[in-house]
Motif scaffolding. Structure first.
Motif, short mmCIF file in Angstrom:
data_model
loop_
_atom_site.label_atom_id
_atom_site.label_comp_id
_atom_site.label_asym_id
_atom_site.label_seq_id
_atom_site.Cartn_x
_atom_site.Cartn_y
_atom_site.Cartn_z
N ALA A 229 0.84 -1.20 0.00
CA ALA A 229 0.00 0.00 0.00
C ALA A 229 0.88 1.25 0.00
CB ALA A 229 -0.93 0.00 1.21
N GLY A 230 1.96 1.22 0.78
CA GLY A 230 2.87 2.36 0.81
C GLY A 230 3.48 2.63 -0.54
N CYS A 231 3.84 1.56 -1.24
CA CYS A 231 4.41 1.69 -2.59
C CYS A 231 3.40 2.30 -3.55
CB CYS A 231 4.87 0.32 -3.09
SG CYS A 231 5.57 0.34 -4.76
N LEU A 232 2.16 1.84 -3.48
CA LEU A 232 1.12 2.35 -4.38
C LEU A 232 0.82 3.82 -4.11
CD1 LEU A 232 -1.34 -0.70 -4.39
CD2 LEU A 232 0.24 0.01 -6.21
N VAL A 233 0.79 4.18 -2.83
CA VAL A 233 0.51 5.58 -2.48
C VAL A 233 1.63 6.48 -3.00
CG1 VAL A 233 0.33 7.22 -0.58
CG2 VAL A 233 -0.91 5.05 -0.47
N MET A 234 2.88 6.09 -2.77
CA MET A 234 3.99 6.93 -3.22
C MET A 234 4.05 6.97 -4.75
SD MET A 234 7.93 6.95 -1.88
CE MET A 234 8.89 8.47 -2.00
N THR A 235 3.73 5.85 -5.39
CA THR A 235 3.68 5.82 -6.85
C THR A 235 2.67 6.82 -7.38
OG1 THR A 235 4.28 3.46 -6.90
CG2 THR A 235 3.23 4.37 -8.87
N GLY A 236 1.51 6.89 -6.71
CA GLY A 236 0.48 7.85 -7.12
C GLY A 236 0.96 9.29 -7.01
N TRP A 237 1.64 9.60 -5.90
CA TRP A 237 2.16 10.95 -5.71
C TRP A 237 3.18 11.30 -6.80
CZ3 TRP A 237 0.79 14.92 -2.65
CH2 TRP A 237 -0.01 14.66 -1.54
N VAL A 238 4.09 10.39 -7.06
CA VAL A 238 5.14 10.64 -8.06
C VAL A 238 4.53 10.80 -9.45
CG1 VAL A 238 7.16 9.66 -9.21
CG2 VAL A 238 6.92 9.47 -6.73
N ALA A 239 3.61 9.92 -9.80
CA ALA A 239 2.98 9.99 -11.12
C ALA A 239 2.24 11.31 -11.30
CB ALA A 239 2.02 8.82 -11.30
N ALA A 240 1.49 11.72 -10.28
CA ALA A 240 0.72 12.96 -10.36
C ALA A 240 1.65 14.17 -10.51
CB ALA A 240 -0.15 13.13 -9.12
N LEU A 241 2.72 14.20 -9.72
CA LEU A 241 3.65 15.33 -9.79
C LEU A 241 4.35 15.39 -11.14
CD1 LEU A 241 5.05 17.72 -8.46
CD2 LEU A 241 6.73 16.13 -7.51
N LEU A 242 4.76 14.25 -11.66
CA LEU A 242 5.45 14.25 -12.94
C LEU A 242 4.53 14.66 -14.09
CD1 LEU A 242 7.74 11.08 -12.72
CD2 LEU A 242 8.38 13.49 -12.47
N VAL A 243 3.27 14.30 -14.02
CA VAL A 243 2.31 14.74 -15.04
C VAL A 243 2.18 16.26 -15.01
CG1 VAL A 243 -0.12 14.75 -15.69
CG2 VAL A 243 1.00 12.59 -15.16
N ILE A 244 2.06 16.82 -13.80
CA ILE A 244 1.97 18.28 -13.66
C ILE A 244 3.24 18.94 -14.19
CG2 ILE A 244 1.83 20.17 -11.99
CD1 ILE A 244 0.13 18.30 -10.23
N ALA A 245 4.39 18.34 -13.86
CA ALA A 245 5.66 18.90 -14.30
C ALA A 245 5.77 18.87 -15.83
CB ALA A 245 6.82 18.11 -13.69
N VAL A 246 5.33 17.80 -16.46
CA VAL A 246 5.36 17.68 -17.92
C VAL A 246 4.49 18.75 -18.55
CG1 VAL A 246 4.64 16.26 -19.86
CG2 VAL A 246 5.98 15.24 -18.03
N VAL A 247 3.29 18.92 -18.03
CA VAL A 247 2.36 19.92 -18.58
C VAL A 247 2.96 21.31 -18.46
CG1 VAL A 247 0.11 21.03 -18.27
CG2 VAL A 247 0.30 18.53 -18.13
#
Length: 254
Positions: A229-247
């Protein structure tokens, strides 16, 4: 692949990256030597028979500062202004000239940061666990197959933390703020850890969720988040931030 190779070569040419590598290996190694010596003293006095289950892993949580520096410098170096003798330009102009596609450039930089931080995490883990065994000897916790996913969790945590620092730096276009925030939050008592004393929702912040991939004894009063669960939560944070950064990176001026 050429863009990735160029970004890896660029990282290797930055002095700050080698400082990050030294910090990533030395910080957990030195802390491990100190804590292992303390534990050995307690064992010698009869206060215990073995070190704690998280010995070595806790030190690696602090050592992630090396990955943070790497992630920040990988992007902030693009916005350094050259001296007047060199034309007063910025590296980002050269990078975009070589790789006109901003998306491809950012993906290459992201991959380079992930690879470098993973290698750094592996090296730091090897050094830290070796220090624990040298100092504690027969009293060191035994490493077995059960430690493989924990060590993989360490690597994942370091990579994700480096990418978080990288993503924030993409947004700020400056290294001081993200470096200060991330480094302060990896101190002995982190801000996010203190927040868990106020609200259990703080356990779902990226660093608090991520450490559960390899730390087994957390004094936060909760037991609802496991390693997966910890891995999935951190994965979600990283994915969301990188999408924002790309945009942000693809839409605004360099």
């Amino acid at each position: 692949m050429r863009a990735l190779a160029a970004e890896v070569s660029k990282l290797a040419s930055l002095p700050a990256v080698w400082i990050a590598a030294a910090a990533g290996v030395l910080v957990p190694g030195v802390i491990a030597a100190i804590t292992a010596s303390s534990a050995l003293g307690a064992i010698t006095r009869g206060a215990g028979t073995t070190a704690g289950i998280d010995t070595g892993y806790q030190e690696l949580a602090f050592g992630v500062v090396g990955a943070i520096i790497l992630g920040v410098v990988a992007m902030s170096s693009e916005y350094f202004t050259d001296s007047a003798e060199s034309g007063g330009g910025r590296q980002i102009t050269t990078s975009l000239t070589a790789v006109p596609s901003r998306l491809r450039l950012l993906l290459a930089k992201t991959a380079a940061v992930a690879i470098a931080s993973a290698l750094l995490a592996v090296a730091a883990s090897a050094v830290t666990m070796s220090v624990i065994r040298v100092v504690l000897g027969e009293h060191a916790p035994a490493l077995g197959t059960g430690d493989v996913p924990r060590l993989a969790g360490v690597v994942c945590y370091w990579v994700y933390t480096a990418l978080l620092a990288f993503g924030v730096t993409v947004l700020t276009r400056h290294g001081i703020v993200p470096l200060a925030v991330f480094v302060v939050n990896t101190s002995v008592v982190t801000v996010t850890y203190l927040l868990t004393k106020i609200t259990p929702l703080a356990n779902y912040l990226p660093d608090m969720a991520g450490v559960r991939m390899f730390i087994r004894e957390l004094d936060d009063g909760t037991a609802g988040i496991g390693p997966l669960a910890g891995c999935l939560v951190m994965t979600g944070w990283v994915a969301a931030l990188l999408v924002i950064a790309v945009v942000a990176f693809t839409r605004r001026d360099a």
